[in-house]
Design a protein around this motif. Structure first.
Motif, PDB file in Angstrom:
ATOM      1  N   TYR A   1      -1.826   6.301   0.318  1.00  0.00           N
ATOM      2  CA  TYR A   1      -1.836   6.674   2.006  1.00  0.00           C
ATOM      3  C   TYR A   1      -1.159   5.429   2.786  1.00  0.00           C
ATOM      4  CZ  TYR A   1      -4.339   6.831   6.276  1.00  0.00           C
ATOM      5  OH  TYR A   1      -4.681   6.799   7.598  1.00  0.00           O
ATOM      6  N   TRP A   2      -0.499   5.743   3.580  1.00  0.00           N
ATOM      7  CA  TRP A   2       0.401   4.744   4.707  1.00  0.00           C
ATOM      8  C   TRP A   2       0.999   3.849   3.815  1.00  0.00           C
ATOM      9  CZ3 TRP A   2      -3.216   3.149   9.420  1.00  0.00           C
ATOM     10  CH2 TRP A   2      -3.060   4.317  10.213  1.00  0.00           C
ATOM     11  N   SER A   3       1.742   4.197   2.353  1.00  0.00           N
ATOM     12  CA  SER A   3       2.534   3.411   1.707  1.00  0.00           C
ATOM     13  C   SER A   3       1.954   2.260   1.130  1.00  0.00           C
ATOM     14  CB  SER A   3       3.801   3.072   2.556  1.00  0.00           C
ATOM     15  OG  SER A   3       4.842   2.520   1.943  1.00  0.00           O
ATOM     16  N   ASN A   4       0.518   2.172   1.045  1.00  0.00           N
ATOM     17  CA  ASN A   4      -0.096   0.929   0.539  1.00  0.00           C
ATOM     18  C   ASN A   4      -0.052   0.781  -0.888  1.00  0.00           C
ATOM     19  OD1 ASN A   4      -2.872   0.413   2.863  1.00  0.00           O
ATOM     20  ND2 ASN A   4      -0.855   0.164   3.284  1.00  0.00           N
TER      21      ASN A   4
ATOM     22  N   ASP B   1       2.663  -7.979  -6.215  1.00  0.00           N
ATOM     23  CA  ASP B   1       2.572  -7.350  -4.850  1.00  0.00           C
ATOM     24  C   ASP B   1       1.298  -7.037  -4.276  1.00  0.00           C
ATOM     25  OD1 ASP B   1       5.444  -7.082  -5.404  1.00  0.00           O
ATOM     26  OD2 ASP B   1       5.342  -5.044  -5.828  1.00  0.00           O
TER      27      ASP B   1
ATOM     28  N   GLY C   1      -5.826  -7.964   5.994  1.00  0.00           N
ATOM     29  CA  GLY C   1      -5.310  -6.966   7.089  1.00  0.00           C
ATOM     30  C   GLY C   1      -5.311  -5.577   6.385  1.00  0.00           C
ATOM     31  N   THR C   2      -6.107  -5.229   5.490  1.00  0.00           N
ATOM     32  CA  THR C   2      -6.104  -3.814   5.151  1.00  0.00           C
ATOM     33  C   THR C   2      -6.733  -2.847   5.881  1.00  0.00           C
ATOM     34  OG1 THR C   2      -6.518  -2.317   2.980  1.00  0.00           O
ATOM     35  CG2 THR C   2      -8.483  -3.808   3.760  1.00  0.00           C
ATOM     36  N   ILE C   3      -6.341  -1.828   5.988  1.00  0.00           N
ATOM     37  CA  ILE C   3      -6.883  -0.671   6.583  1.00  0.00           C
ATOM     38  C   ILE C   3      -7.618   0.260   6.004  1.00  0.00           C
ATOM     39  CG2 ILE C   3      -5.435  -0.871   8.583  1.00  0.00           C
ATOM     40  CD1 ILE C   3      -4.729   1.412   5.701  1.00  0.00           C
TER      41      ILE C   3
ATOM     42  N   PHE D   1     -16.559   3.142   8.237  1.00  0.00           N
ATOM     43  CA  PHE D   1     -16.609   4.634   8.651  1.00  0.00           C
ATOM     44  C   PHE D   1     -18.020   4.748   9.721  1.00  0.00           C
ATOM     45  CE2 PHE D   1     -14.248   4.697   4.949  1.00  0.00           C
ATOM     46  CZ  PHE D   1     -12.906   5.105   5.459  1.00  0.00           C
TER      47      PHE D   1
ATOM     48  N   LYS E   1       1.390 -21.565  25.510  1.00  0.00           N
ATOM     49  CA  LYS E   1       2.663 -20.769  25.896  1.00  0.00           C
ATOM     50  C   LYS E   1       3.389 -21.079  27.161  1.00  0.00           C
ATOM     51  CE  LYS E   1       1.423 -17.338  22.557  1.00  0.00           C
ATOM     52  NZ  LYS E   1       0.648 -15.955  22.316  1.00  0.00           N
TER      53      LYS E   1
ATOM     54  N   ALA F   1       6.024   2.732   7.657  1.00  0.00           N
ATOM     55  CA  ALA F   1       4.918   2.381   6.464  1.00  0.00           C
ATOM     56  C   ALA F   1       5.492   1.618   5.506  1.00  0.00           C
ATOM     57  CB  ALA F   1       3.797   3.146   6.401  1.00  0.00           C
ATOM     58  N   VAL F   2       5.374   0.277   5.424  1.00  0.00           N
ATOM     59  CA  VAL F   2       6.420  -0.358   4.399  1.00  0.00           C
ATOM     60  C   VAL F   2       5.600  -0.757   3.116  1.00  0.00           C
ATOM     61  CG1 VAL F   2       8.058  -1.287   6.316  1.00  0.00           C
ATOM     62  CG2 VAL F   2       5.874  -2.522   5.636  1.00  0.00           C
ATOM     63  N   PRO F   3       6.373  -0.804   2.148  1.00  0.00           N
ATOM     64  CA  PRO F   3       5.516  -0.885   0.818  1.00  0.00           C
ATOM     65  C   PRO F   3       4.888  -2.413   0.680  1.00  0.00           C
ATOM     66  CG  PRO F   3       7.600   0.055   0.471  1.00  0.00           C
ATOM     67  CD  PRO F   3       7.702  -0.396   1.697  1.00  0.00           C
ATOM     68  N   THR F   4       4.087  -2.593  -0.330  1.00  0.00           N
ATOM     69  CA  THR F   4       3.689  -4.055  -0.444  1.00  0.00           C
ATOM     70  C   THR F   4       4.636  -4.838  -1.190  1.00  0.00           C
ATOM     71  OG1 THR F   4       2.870  -3.398  -2.653  1.00  0.00           O
ATOM     72  CG2 THR F   4       1.288  -3.223  -0.699  1.00  0.00           C
ATOM     73  N   TRP F   5       5.548  -4.441  -1.830  1.00  0.00           N
ATOM     74  CA  TRP F   5       6.648  -5.367  -2.424  1.00  0.00           C
ATOM     75  C   TRP F   5       7.499  -5.873  -1.225  1.00  0.00           C
ATOM     76  CZ3 TRP F   5      11.349  -3.590  -1.126  1.00  0.00           C
ATOM     77  CH2 TRP F   5      11.846  -2.257  -1.211  1.00  0.00           C
TER      78      TRP F   5
ATOM     79  N   LYS G   1       5.640  -8.646   0.376  1.00  0.00           N
ATOM     80  CA  LYS G   1       5.564  -9.852  -0.494  1.00  0.00           C
ATOM     81  C   LYS G   1       7.095 -10.619  -0.644  1.00  0.00           C
ATOM     82  CE  LYS G   1       1.538 -10.597  -2.164  1.00  0.00           C
ATOM     83  NZ  LYS G   1       0.573 -11.405  -2.343  1.00  0.00           N
TER      84      LYS G   1
ATOM     85  N   PRO H   1       2.761 -10.835  20.502  1.00  0.00           N
ATOM     86  CA  PRO H   1       2.037 -12.001  21.266  1.00  0.00           C
ATOM     87  C   PRO H   1       0.837 -12.208  20.470  1.00  0.00           C
ATOM     88  CG  PRO H   1       2.969 -10.097  22.746  1.00  0.00           C
ATOM     89  CD  PRO H   1       3.408  -9.603  21.176  1.00  0.00           C
TER      90      PRO H   1
ATOM     91  N   LYS I   1       0.007  -9.024   9.797  1.00  0.00           N
ATOM     92  CA  LYS I   1      -0.722  -8.871   8.290  1.00  0.00           C
ATOM     93  C   LYS I   1      -0.348  -7.403   7.823  1.00  0.00           C
ATOM     94  CE  LYS I   1      -4.701 -11.877   9.710  1.00  0.00           C
ATOM     95  NZ  LYS I   1      -5.594 -11.766  10.049  1.00  0.00           N
ATOM     96  N   TYR I   2      -0.271  -7.563   6.243  1.00  0.00           N
ATOM     97  CA  TYR I   2      -0.102  -6.392   5.898  1.00  0.00           C
ATOM     98  C   TYR I   2      -1.163  -5.337   5.777  1.00  0.00           C
ATOM     99  CZ  TYR I   2       1.684  -2.849   2.542  1.00  0.00           C
ATOM    100  OH  TYR I   2       1.873  -1.314   2.193  1.00  0.00           O
ATOM    101  N   GLY I   3      -1.017  -4.150   5.791  1.00  0.00           N
ATOM    102  CA  GLY I   3      -2.222  -3.235   5.750  1.00  0.00           C
ATOM    103  C   GLY I   3      -1.907  -2.068   6.492  1.00  0.00           C
ATOM    104  N   ALA I   4      -1.826  -2.106   7.701  1.00  0.00           N
ATOM    105  CA  ALA I   4      -1.537  -0.648   8.462  1.00  0.00           C
ATOM    106  C   ALA I   4      -0.261  -0.409   8.546  1.00  0.00           C
ATOM    107  CB  ALA I   4      -1.980  -0.980  10.064  1.00  0.00           C
ATOM    108  N   ARG I   5       0.148   0.769   9.071  1.00  0.00           N
ATOM    109  CA  ARG I   5       1.604   1.106   9.063  1.00  0.00           C
ATOM    110  C   ARG I   5       2.058   0.454  10.619  1.00  0.00           C
ATOM    111  NH1 ARG I   5      -0.273   7.051  11.773  1.00  0.00           N
ATOM    112  NH2 ARG I   5      -1.674   6.319  13.210  1.00  0.00           N
TER     113      ARG I   5
ATOM    114  N   PHE J   1      -8.259   5.232   5.736  1.00  0.00           N
ATOM    115  CA  PHE J   1      -8.505   5.053   7.190  1.00  0.00           C
ATOM    116  C   PHE J   1      -8.867   6.341   7.773  1.00  0.00           C
ATOM    117  CE2 PHE J   1      -6.970   3.889  11.509  1.00  0.00           C
ATOM    118  CZ  PHE J   1      -7.802   2.789  11.496  1.00  0.00           C
TER     119      PHE J   1
END
Lengths: 666, 666, 666
Positions: A181-184, A191, A197-199, A405, B101, C79-83, C86, C96, C101-105, C346
């Motif tokens: 899901y969402w490329s996680n 990696d 930051g996980t969702i 949830f 800032k 949505a980007v991969p973990t690798w 990293k 701002p 942080k990694y996790g969401a799209r 999610f």
């Protein structure tokens, strides 16, 4: 425990002027026979790295011993000294909110080796010094220990190793946690991202479980250290606490109490609760039932409120009532946080038995009557035994899953737990707490299972077996929904228990102007549904209530199913308190547990047990501001506080916020 | 001051097109005789490091002089140029929220030497250039100066030195600040942690006090620089401002106005307030009384609202009323922020006298009548002298303490200050403000002391002496509670003043459905208590009101005590406004200050003073939308605005949002 | 488009067990003829840097083709991969709020070359692989693309260059953006500060515009890549979405849909909306009218809700109604997000057509009727053409300006847009959307312009010309106020359009207890004004309503002005919905657009167009839970769903949440 303990947390270090003799004199006057010391004052005991000064401990131990007051010594590790953080800033936990700042307690990374080195050294120094002192009866490790959301790079690394140890391969992890899901998806261990930051709720919940394991490890490590010095007759305890909503509300999210309690000799707890007009006794009973269940026996209330906050200062009579309320749940000790109100710093308005003027005051004066009664009645009241036939199954995993949830109106797991528990309490149905890992379910006739959102299959199968064998189960909505990795089950819901419940559902709804109708609902009433509703289709189950709604009126809301020799009740929504009570009352009756206690109801609360002499001790509480006369319907006995005899059929008068304790022969 | 000043803040730099001549023409038409310039436009005057361009200043000075309009020149240091922050990012304050800032004003570390170097250079360049210009009548240093929460490493270092200089030893600090608590003890100066994360209210409050000292230092440094160039007849002022709650609400938390005002020639202030139907005049009086008290004399209103926000745009008549309201408190200048509404940026909706179209409009047209009246009546109205016999004692230290220890409903110090002040205002009791350091209390008959949470012993002893000698004091709850390091006193509360008050208390409560009864309360009424209640036990005091409550009904709520030749009233709770007014009215009577002004009450407000000719000038305001006819009960005199004569016993008509000014011979 | 498409988003990758054949079987049963795949699953397709695995794509394409189901393939870049993160943490957008942080799209910097390199590679790999597959009918680039608030150092640098390219010199920038204010002047390009901290609304709004340009660039770049592989007959689309307030509320703040849509072959969109009792159809119409306007033609609803949230699960009948509602606005495709409810992560409670049990359920069963009807009626309903004579002019620039300068009650641009649009919708006035750059205004009779806060002069002049030439314009308050750099205009307001409107104002107020009176207001009514009121002085305009208020009663609130051959209506405040409808109804009549559709009103909604056969297709919706009988007042025709003939003058029965579709000859 040989006697009831009546105590206070005592901080000689915080005193604005020399008070030790005067404090002890006033304690004795109040019947205080135990103090807890040292858990917060590392910087006093180790003013510099490797420089120790236990003079405040020594003098208190000596003086207390001379006065015949016992002492529980805490390991001072939950608040770190300034020098440590200046020398080694990395002892502070890095949390999702960033690096820590010095100031508060409970800010350290409990896995940090530097912290652990210093903690071990102060523990060994302190405990080895005091262990043979005749005043010392036991130890408390740390205080209200949690993981403090530690989540820095080292903790993430440890988590990756934990995941590999637990699940073996990334393929399994990707599948069970749904990481496509969402490329996680994680395709190489290197990696593995920080989960800060996980969702992904499954991953987030697993990290929370891992963090709870850190607490277990930390506490077990402390107990092992203290045990090296512990003398015969001494105990090691921990001050557990609960989900905090301005008071002790429910299951602790950050600690698995059942697992964490294992290494301790006796369970300890702090319980704080609304007071004045908002006092119900429910939190005292909840916290007591939970803590008693941890090690199946009596427990210590290491902290509860004396005056505390401006909205908690007890009405006349309430301090007495509270003390006996704790005993009625099985406590052997009631201690106030704290002796004296603190003149500086942070908890200035969390007042102790003494106000800031350190003289007598109305609350202290009332404590004197408690102390006297505790001393006098200790032989009758200590070591109360309970054998409850009802239990509530609670789960940290379900709790965490429902933080990820939330119900549509924001309600959480503990809201459901309390919705269930409070009605049992008001029905005077005493109960234990059990966990998803509890296997000896046959001890109970009735098991109530609120919102068991995430649980392993074995747990649900055990509950099925329990019902099949003649047990009675009450589930609320969401039970069975997901497995232990918070993966929603793919079978028909409620999964695994569906046949036992005799219902199924495809759809669930956020109720909006929905009420109940059906056999359970009295003519002319339309009790409201809130938070959640599952559109239940009964299979073999009997319908206790349906939804009153233009579109969803065909669906069932609450059902009961005969299953093997038992019954399974399923509550597919959050009903109002009255309906919840009716459903639970029905289950209590089905389970054959309806007894004379159920003839009373809140604000009259009856709680009972067997004392060491084999007599039944019944506590009667009046949680209201109006005097109450209740019919006494038990065997003839003696009211212990007044010494009066009590006869069956006569009435028992309970003052506003009053208590009576009746002893009868079995 | 030789004449009333009627002014505007003027930003030639912000004008979208060449407007100077037209602006001056319109100013003259409106009777504007002073403009304030330059305090916000450093980047215009120093476009690059060391490159100066004062052409916009020069041309405005010349043009104003030609038109006979005075100029106040501000030092342009409260908003830093882009080049400075790009070159030296460390000029930005590091606050508890992290590094700063670029963008807003008031973002710099006022202790940063780089900033101070640049600030000194621009001040010397600008002030040396303009000092001898005939248009210039005075200077404003910086603007609304505060410490901007600067709390970076350099500031922490400075704070440690301040602590050592102030308290001498860590032993003293540990004791007075209660640092043993939660292991916060500091045993070596090197270990002193940043207090950004502190949970210790005493330490936090001390840091706040230290930060206020930084403001004093900064302003004194600026004044000294400007004084090097100041010409005879010119003044230096500062634009003080107040706690901001969307408008000027109360005592400024970040600046000690009394101390900070010392180096200035005359006090200046900005005052903003609700308007339209919410206009009461209370903020104008509050701000005026405070600012007049700083240097015991007339003051400048350097900024107040013209149109301002969409909910402040004055009703017809209100702009006039406001202008005279300022004069009635002792202002010699009323200036609008600002002349023209700004077309870009941030304060686009904080409109000036002119709308964005820069032509005449209803508000500007009303200003023309004010300007004409100011000019005409200046000889009568300028330099109004007041000799008030009532004072309100306010304290930054008490304010900070109550930020750390808020009332249970979240109320703060200034809520209590305003609860007291506003009722005095509505009673037409004019008063001064004094500080905990004020020593000449004998100037007053009545001193009202709201929530003096933290104060040095000497201050309280002075108040005791004042009462003993025949003065009258009114305290509210929380007074005397803690010392100047916010250590709660260990004596019976209210500490130090307990004997003078003739009451004591051990317990305090967050009131829930509590009302008042007793002599002060009229038959059939049950005025509510909110926020706080102390359970008072009278000793020598007379009880004015008790609590109406099932449990706390035995305790006193409001008391009055004869003490020596005076009286001390103690208000142990926050009563409703009507009860507060009754208590204060009683104290005013006790103090012999009840006069004819008290025959009027809000919305009719009477304020008075003596003018240069020795005549009494009485302002009558109608703060309502309905015309009012009031009985004029003073000596015969002349109404200055209309020129009509006014006779005792006749009625005076006040238009909706109207004002009358009557001059009488003493 | 040759046929109506009925589809789902399909994630074979997320399936907990092998389901492909069963899913396809169930899809066919439901009439699903298109699936969208691959847009979220980069980590599955490229498990390691440079290692590709398109097996899940291949097998789905093959299986779908075999089943006769079309496929739209998404580029998996949102949505980007973990690798990737990293290896190259700088691919994450710095916003701002700090580093990502990694996790969401949707967390990447869409200008980052590393990200772009990887994105290009996966796009080329994937699209080149699938382009010639017979199942593939089109492509979606990325998904719900925005700029994700990317604002790091590289983006700031790019912005400086953009500013230089756009405005040429700092002198121009300082002037147009008002940077003298608060010393923000920039005197050298090197001094240009990061605008992350800016308080200058003009600068902040320009940065927002610049960020929207980044989206245009990014999408155009993706389209160009895909176009290299696109085969004849295939299309490229984008899944646009709207301002999200828990559902698709209004104009998208982060994307200029008009500009971003340019490179695409067909516009696509997702539309989510309240449901159950809160269903009105307004969001479906709004989103549809907007998306149809982007490329002046039919569009694809790439996502809408099936079951979705617990408060959205449709009442029986609603899923059908919704599907036809989309067609009624011109959609050629209706696809659900998504096929199956997801078991982890999610969006577990954003349920698809299938519940987590993956079997049939009531919603799926209703979908089967939709699929059958779509298939049967496709020839009649596909490619509906509309030629609306009314338009609503919306503007990203106005939207951003009103985020910087909110109305006093916090209302935003889209609140005003919806206040206008929703009343047109309820009046059954179908409209297009146009932008400030639209030049061919002559296509319309009526243009409604809500809160055009910031706009270039040419746009306003075009609207003046349009009215002059006989067009009809309705403006709300704030229109004309500022130019395209959010500089408030210095001419009389409403600027530039003042003569056309025949009114002007100097003052504006936050209304407090203000209502309306005048010709537009019925006897005995006093409709309330909220949010904003301009104090209008009519010049040549007729007054439709004045304010009812003691002070502002003289001013006009709503006016209408004959201007040339047209009329211009000006609404100087936010009136209640009823008044807004009256004003718009009046303008519709003036514009000669009042027709038979206006005889119906919400909850009866009529929407119409011309089909490929040249027949008029009229949709009749009943957005209520009560059956409705409406008079059918058109030519005789056929109701397509039932096949029944419909005669003029007879009544048409609409079930609760029902729909009828009548085809008539032109």
């Amino acid at each position: 425990m040989k006697q009831l303990l009546y105590g206070v947390a005592y901080y000689d270090e915080y005193m604005p002027y020399e008070r030790l003799d005067e404090d002890i004199r006033m304690m004795k006057e109040a019947g205080i026979n135990v103090v807890r010391i040292a858990e917060s004052t590392w910087s006093t005991h180790e003013p510099q790295n490797g420089v120790f000064d236990f003079s405040s401990v020594d003098r208190v131990l000596d003086a207390m011993h001379a006065a015949g007051i016992h002492v529980i010594v805490g390991t001072p590790t939950y608040a770190v000294p300034t020098w440590m953080v200046k020398e080694h800033p990395d002892v502070l936990a890095v949390t999702p909110r960033g690096p820590g700042k010095y100031g508060a307690r409970q800010i350290m990374d409990i896995t940090n080796p530097t912290y652990l080195f210093f903690a071990e050294r102060i523990i060994r120094k302190l405990i080895s010094r005091v262990a043979k002192h005749p005043a010392v009866i036991g130890y408390q490790t740390d205080n209200e220990t949690k993981h403090y959301d530690t989540a820095g790079a080292n903790v993430q690394l440890k988590f990756v190793k934990y995941m590999r140890d637990t699940y073996g391969s990334l393929d399994v992890i990707n599948k069970r946690f749904g990481l496509d899901y969402w490329s996680n998806r994680i395709n190489s261990w290197e990696d593995f991202p920080s989960v800060v930051g996980t969702i992904n709720g499954s991953l987030g919940a697993e990290f929370a479980k891992f963090q709870r394991l850190l607490v277990n490890e930390f506490l077990a490590w402390q107990v092992a250290l203290v045990n090296e010095y512990k003398q015969p007759g001494q105990f090691v305890t921990q001050n557990f606490d609960f989900e905090w909503r301005g008071y002790s509300f429910g299951v602790q999210p950050s600690v698995d109490h059942f697992a964490a309690a294992a290494p301790f000799d006796i369970a300890g707890v702090d319980i704080y609760h609304p007071s004045q007009d908002k006092l119900t006794g429910a939190e005292i009973a909840f916290g007591g039932d939970m803590t008693r269940s941890l090690k199946h026996g009596n427990y210590l209330v290491l902290e509860t409120q004396a005056q505390a906050f401006p909205d908690w200062t007890p009405f006349p009579g309430q301090l007495r009532q509270l003390a006996f309320s704790h005993l009625a749940s099985g406590a052997n000790m009631v201690a106030y946080w704290h002796w004296h109100s603190i003149h500086n710093s942070f908890e200035t308005y969390w007042k102790g038995l003494l106000s800031h003027d350190l003289g007598p005051n109305p609350v202290y004066n009332e404590a004197k009557t408690v102390g006297a009664d505790f001393q006098r009645l200790s032989p009758e009241l200590v070591n109360l035994r309970k054998t409850n036939k009802a239990a509530v199954l609670v789960s940290n995993e379900a709790l965490t899953a429902m933080e990820w949830f939330k119900l549509p109106d924001g309600k959480l797991y503990n809201d459901v737990v309390r919705a269930v528990y409070d009605e049992l309490y008001k029905l005077n149905v005493e109960c234990d707490f059990i966990s998803p890992l509890t296997t000896d379910l046959e001890r109970y006739n009735l098991i109530v299972v609120p919102a068991l959102y995430a649980a392993p299959e074995e747990c649900l199968l055990r509950l099925n077996d329990f019902a099949q064998a003649g047990g009675h189960v009450v589930y609320t909505f969401k039970s069975g929904f997901a497995d232990e990795t918070v993966q929603v089950r793919q079978s028909l819901q409620p999964a695994i228990i569906q046949e036992a419940c005799g219902v199924s559902y495809h759809l669930f709804i956020a109720p909006d102007a929905v009420s109940l109708r059906g056999p359970l609902v009295a003519e002319g009433e339309a009790p409201a549904v809130s938070s959640w509703m599952e559109l239940l289709t009964p299979d073999t189950a009997e319908v206790l209530a349906r939804y009153e709604h233009k579109q969803w009126g065909e669906y069932a809301a609450i059902t009961r199913n005969r299953y093997g020799a038992g019954t399974v009740t399923y509550i597919g929504c959050l009903p109002d308190a009255g309906t919840m009570r009716k459903v639970l009352a029905g289950a209590v009756q089905e389970a054959g547990l309806w007894g004379s206690e159920q003839e009373y109801a809140f604000p009259i609360i009856v709680r009972a047990g067997i004392n060491e002499a084999g007599k039944r001790i019944r506590y009667f509480f009046n949680y209201s501001g109006d005097e109450q006369n209740i019919a006494y319907g038990y065997e003839d006995g003696a009211e212990l506080l007044s010494g009066a005899s009590v006869r069956s059929g006569y009435s028992l008068k309970l003052a506003a916020w009053g208590v009576a304790i009746v002893a009868t022969q079995l």
